[in-house]
Motif scaffolding. Structure first.
Motif, PDB file in Angstrom:
ATOM      1  N   ASN A 129       0.845  -1.195   0.000  1.00 29.13           N
ATOM      2  CA  ASN A 129       0.000   0.000   0.000  1.00 29.13           C
ATOM      3  C   ASN A 129       0.885   1.252   0.000  1.00 29.13           C
ATOM      4  O   ASN A 129       2.115   1.161  -0.091  1.00 29.13           O
ATOM      5  CB  ASN A 129      -0.977  -0.014   1.178  1.00 29.13           C
ATOM      6  N   ASP A 130       0.266   2.408   0.120  1.00 26.47           N
ATOM      7  CA  ASP A 130       1.013   3.674   0.045  1.00 26.47           C
ATOM      8  C   ASP A 130       2.002   3.837   1.191  1.00 26.47           C
ATOM      9  O   ASP A 130       2.980   4.582   1.078  1.00 26.47           O
ATOM     10  CB  ASP A 130       0.028   4.854   0.053  1.00 26.47           C
ATOM     11  N   GLU A 131       1.752   3.145   2.293  1.00 24.68           N
ATOM     12  CA  GLU A 131       2.676   3.228   3.446  1.00 24.68           C
ATOM     13  C   GLU A 131       3.791   2.184   3.371  1.00 24.68           C
ATOM     14  O   GLU A 131       4.608   2.072   4.284  1.00 24.68           O
ATOM     15  CB  GLU A 131       1.906   3.032   4.759  1.00 24.68           C
ATOM     16  N   GLY A 132       3.805   1.397   2.305  1.00 28.52           N
ATOM     17  CA  GLY A 132       4.834   0.369   2.151  1.00 28.52           C
ATOM     18  C   GLY A 132       4.535  -0.916   2.887  1.00 28.52           C
ATOM     19  O   GLY A 132       5.395  -1.803   2.978  1.00 28.52           O
ATOM     20  N   GLU A 133       3.315  -1.053   3.415  1.00 20.91           N
ATOM     21  CA  GLU A 133       2.922  -2.267   4.133  1.00 20.91           C
ATOM     22  C   GLU A 133       2.380  -3.298   3.151  1.00 20.91           C
ATOM     23  O   GLU A 133       1.750  -2.955   2.146  1.00 20.91           O
ATOM     24  CB  GLU A 133       1.853  -1.939   5.175  1.00 20.91           C
ATOM     25  N   THR A 134       2.603  -4.571   3.455  1.00 21.50           N
ATOM     26  CA  THR A 134       2.096  -5.643   2.594  1.00 21.50           C
ATOM     27  C   THR A 134       0.626  -5.885   2.888  1.00 21.50           C
ATOM     28  O   THR A 134       0.231  -6.063   4.037  1.00 21.50           O
ATOM     29  CB  THR A 134       2.896  -6.947   2.823  1.00 21.50           C
ATOM     30  N   ILE A 135      -0.176  -5.886   1.815  1.00 20.79           N
ATOM     31  CA  ILE A 135      -1.606  -6.165   1.940  1.00 20.79           C
ATOM     32  C   ILE A 135      -1.979  -7.256   0.940  1.00 20.79           C
ATOM     33  O   ILE A 135      -1.223  -7.549   0.009  1.00 20.79           O
ATOM     34  CB  ILE A 135      -2.462  -4.903   1.688  1.00 20.79           C
ATOM     35  N   ARG A 136      -3.142  -7.871   1.148  1.00 27.28           N
ATOM     36  CA  ARG A 136      -3.644  -8.878   0.209  1.00 27.28           C
ATOM     37  C   ARG A 136      -4.921  -8.362  -0.427  1.00 27.28           C
ATOM     38  O   ARG A 136      -5.859  -7.974   0.271  1.00 27.28           O
ATOM     39  CB  ARG A 136      -3.902 -10.213   0.927  1.00 27.28           C
TER      40      ARG A 136
END
Length: 391
Positions: free
Chosen positions: A216-223
């Motif tokens: 995502n925009d914060e650099g976190e991994t999402i599914r």
């Protein structure tokens, strides 16, 4: 002294009893060789659902054009025993060090673009649906669901594909993969470490990421259901360092914790043990916890499975089952048929042994079938202890 042999019937009887026992704590490690066992071609022309590393290298190369194809071919010729992992490692190294200089026809930016083209094609190749017909992933889930369990089955996989997810969803089997939510599911490492779900929930841990993961925009991994750029540990020299960062570090920690729990069994299929960052973790945990065990089902012969057999020689609680023999209790020996434990065993024997006395369960398709048939069916008679290894 006579040459040592392993009694295949004794060990398969014991294995069948273990996988028919709902009280056993079981994990399964599924490697890249598993989807290779699914033929989507014809009986005359075999075409794997997802190819092995040689097939993947070929498909990636065929997707390239112009200067990128020329550079890939040049690097491939330069490297010894080249494959996609070695070529991609070389490309990424060059992209970091050569600047505006050109090597193999490309400068640093060119090699970076080539790396991105390769990763995009790898994603395309592995993004395949399960066949509509019966298949080993469905049969594996059938075995998982076939009995009441004291502990949830944990599936660890190095594969990027969504085949496990599809099989679980087709059979309406609840599972947890470390993410919570639906629209943009977020990764929750605390849930992985607690592992306090009901036993009927399957735990699915994707050690190298997934084609359904993105940032995502914060650099976190999402599914999310579909993404353009996936968060995956691609085959290259930086695999180990990538797995030390989130979210992969939490998943590898789960593998470690599973193997350190009392009386656990990890079954591996389609996994060559060539990935040192995984093999070393398994070896370390087996040495620390003698009550855990790994049963590795390998497709090739003892002579060809050197990564697995070498590790088993140092770890007596790692048993390696190959086409022509096994390493059990760190003893390497060829297979030998034993006496039949009951009147039904001759039919069961055909599930794991062919008429050439070749062990069949190194093939994921046949292992899944063996598990599905064995589910809930405990065979009482046991072979004499002396029939395990003959000297």
């Amino acid at each position: 002294m006579a040459e040592s042999v392993h009694n295949i019937d004794r060990y398969m009887l014991d294995f069948r009893q273990i996988v028919s026992n709902g009280r056993k704590k079981i994990g399964i490690l599924i490697g890249a060789g598993a989807p290779v066992s699914i033929n989507v071609g014809t009986p005359e022309q075999y075409e794997p659902l997802i190819p092995n590393i040689e097939g993947l290298t070929k498909k990636v190369k065929e997707s390239l054009q112009g200067e990128e194809l020329g550079s890939f071919s040049s690097i491939e010729k330069q490297l010894k025993n080249s494959n996609i992992e070695r070529v991609l490692s070389e490309i990424r190294t060059l992209s970091e060090v050569i600047g505006e200089n050109k090597i193999h026809g490309l400068d640093a930016n060119g090699h970076k673009a080539l790396s991105e083209s390769i990763c995009k094609e790898i994603k395309n190749v592995v993004d395949k649906p399960l066949p509509s017909s019966n298949n080993p992933y469905i049969e594996l889930v059938s075995w998982i669901n076939g009995m009441n369990r004291s502990y949830g089955v944990e599936i660890f996989t190095t594969n990027y594909d969504l085949l496990c997810e599809e099989a679980l969803e087709k059979t309406k089997t609840p599972y947890f993969d470390g993410f919570s939510g639906s629209k943009m599911a977020f990764f929750d490492p605390s849930s992985i470490s607690k592992n306090d779900l009901p036993p009927r929930w399957v735990r699915l841990w994707k050690l190298h990421g997934s084609i359904g993961w993105t940032s995502n925009d914060e650099g976190e991994t999402i599914r999310i259901p579909v993404c353009e750029k996936s968060v995956m540990v691609y085959p290259s020299h930086i695999k180990y360092s990538q797995t030390q960062a989130a979210p992969f570090s939490s998943l590898f920690e789960r593998l470690k914790n599973f193997l350190l729990e009392p009386d656990t069994l990890l079954i591996t299929t389609g996994f060559s043990f060539a990935d040192a960052h995984i093999s070393s973790k398994i070896s370390e945990c087996l040495a620390a916890n003698p009550t855990s065990a790994v049963f590795a089902f390998q497709y090739k012969t003892l002579e060809d499975e050197t990564f697995a057999t070498g590790l088993a020689a140092k770890n007596p609680n790692l048993s390696v089952y190959c086409k022509n023999g096994a390493v059990i209790n760190s003893i390497q020996a060829k297979w030998k048929r034993g006496s039949l434990p009951n009147k039904d065993w001759e039919q069961i024997q055909t599930e794991f042994l062919n008429n050439k006395d070749e062990f069949l369960l190194g093939d994921f398709k046949l292992l899944a079938r063996f598990l599905a048939i064995a589910g809930g069916d405990i065979i009482k008679p046991k072979l004499p202890e002396s029939e395990g290894i003959d000297e």
